[in-house]
Design an enzyme around this catalytic site. Sequence first.
Site, PDB file in Angstrom:
ATOM      1  N   LYS A  53     -79.459  30.733  -1.166  1.00 22.63           N
ATOM      2  CA  LYS A  53     -80.191  29.747   0.314  1.00 22.63           C
ATOM      3  C   LYS A  53     -81.223  28.872  -0.430  1.00 22.63           C
ATOM      4  O   LYS A  53     -81.556  27.342  -0.316  1.00 22.63           O
ATOM      5  CB  LYS A  53     -80.037  29.787   1.456  1.00 22.63           C
ATOM      6  N   GLN A  97     -80.010  34.350   9.402  1.00 25.85           N
ATOM      7  CA  GLN A  97     -79.128  35.108   9.053  1.00 25.85           C
ATOM      8  C   GLN A  97     -78.311  36.149   9.479  1.00 25.85           C
ATOM      9  O   GLN A  97     -79.048  36.959  10.209  1.00 25.85           O
ATOM     10  CB  GLN A  97     -79.838  35.716   7.585  1.00 25.85           C
ATOM     11  N   ASP A 120     -75.969  25.858  10.740  1.00 24.81           N
ATOM     12  CA  ASP A 120     -74.760  26.660  10.860  1.00 24.81           C
ATOM     13  C   ASP A 120     -73.411  26.457  11.399  1.00 24.81           C
ATOM     14  O   ASP A 120     -72.883  26.848  11.403  1.00 24.81           O
ATOM     15  CB  ASP A 120     -75.214  27.992  11.041  1.00 24.81           C
TER      16      ASP A 120
END
Length: 293
Positions: A53, A97, A120
Amino acid sequence: MTAHIIDGVALGTAIRHEVAEEAARLKARGLVPGLAVVLIGEDPASRAYVGSKEKACREAGMHSVKITRPAATTEAELLAIVDQLNQDPAIHGILVQLPLPQHINTEKVLHRVDPRKDVDGFHPVNVGKMVSGDPTALRPCTPWGVIQMLLRSGIETRGAHAVVLGRSTIVGKPMASLLIQTGPGGDATVTVCHSKTRDLPAVCRSADILIAAIGKPEFVKRDMVRPGAVVIDVGINRVDDPSLPKGYRLTGDVAYAECVEVASAISPVPGGVGPMTIAMLMANTLQAMQQRT
Ligand code: NDP
């Protein structure tokens, strides 16, 4: 019949280039989209995801911040990090994460992220917006990536029967929700399956578009795929393979070698949905910034 292979690497790269072009235009106006990724603990898979990422962010010309803390980090410490990022004007997207260590309440942390920075798409505000068809919703990257994959491969969802295997909050449920939205990439008739579904193979065989997200290696066999159906494999499973230097290989939820012979189009693992997920994270960060300026 041999299926068309849907190339998630090529499609994801195209999206990342589009994002990079837009980021370059914004830079000329002195605006730089910023993404912060927070990693708690040393899980090797999570570290690898965070690494890709960060790399994608740099390649797109975005500002990238990686915050790593040991597994012993307390919930209060993590919430303080999120609060700080919520206040930081250089950060437009925040990604915590997953999975988080067991002593941390994941829901509490995800709900603490400012919904405007929730790249997200897990915050209830964005879930609500997505379900109600609000275009300002930040949508969960994996199912949103699947929609882009279908759109950009010219696969018609309108009127199609889409069967989603799996009902998780991060993949199955938002996948179904996006497929029933009005407009391109939506307008499908959707069935969602899970571990209590009766006669799963028959339901799968009724699909024009079968999307597998259950986390069981090679679960979808040839006889579960109607000839000519489109198969999208979201699964990422590590399977022991002592013949490889790493000692494992990655496989999806679909028995690829046999399903490729009956499907009209199929996404491989690796090289399918995974790269789309990262591309949509970049796109979401850009969207988050554009909605603030
Ligand atoms: P979860 O474990 O959260 O959910 C799995 C779902 O599959 C559940 O709804 C479960 O049903 C259902 N299921 C499990 N076994 C069966 C079965 N035998 N028959 C029918 N349904 C079953 O997984 P996720 O949604 O988080 O992830 C799914 C897969 O996608 C994983 O392989 C994961 O690694 C991968 N993934 C890939 C991403 C990418 O970027 N490509 C991103 C996110 C995930 P029930 O609810 O009844 O228990």
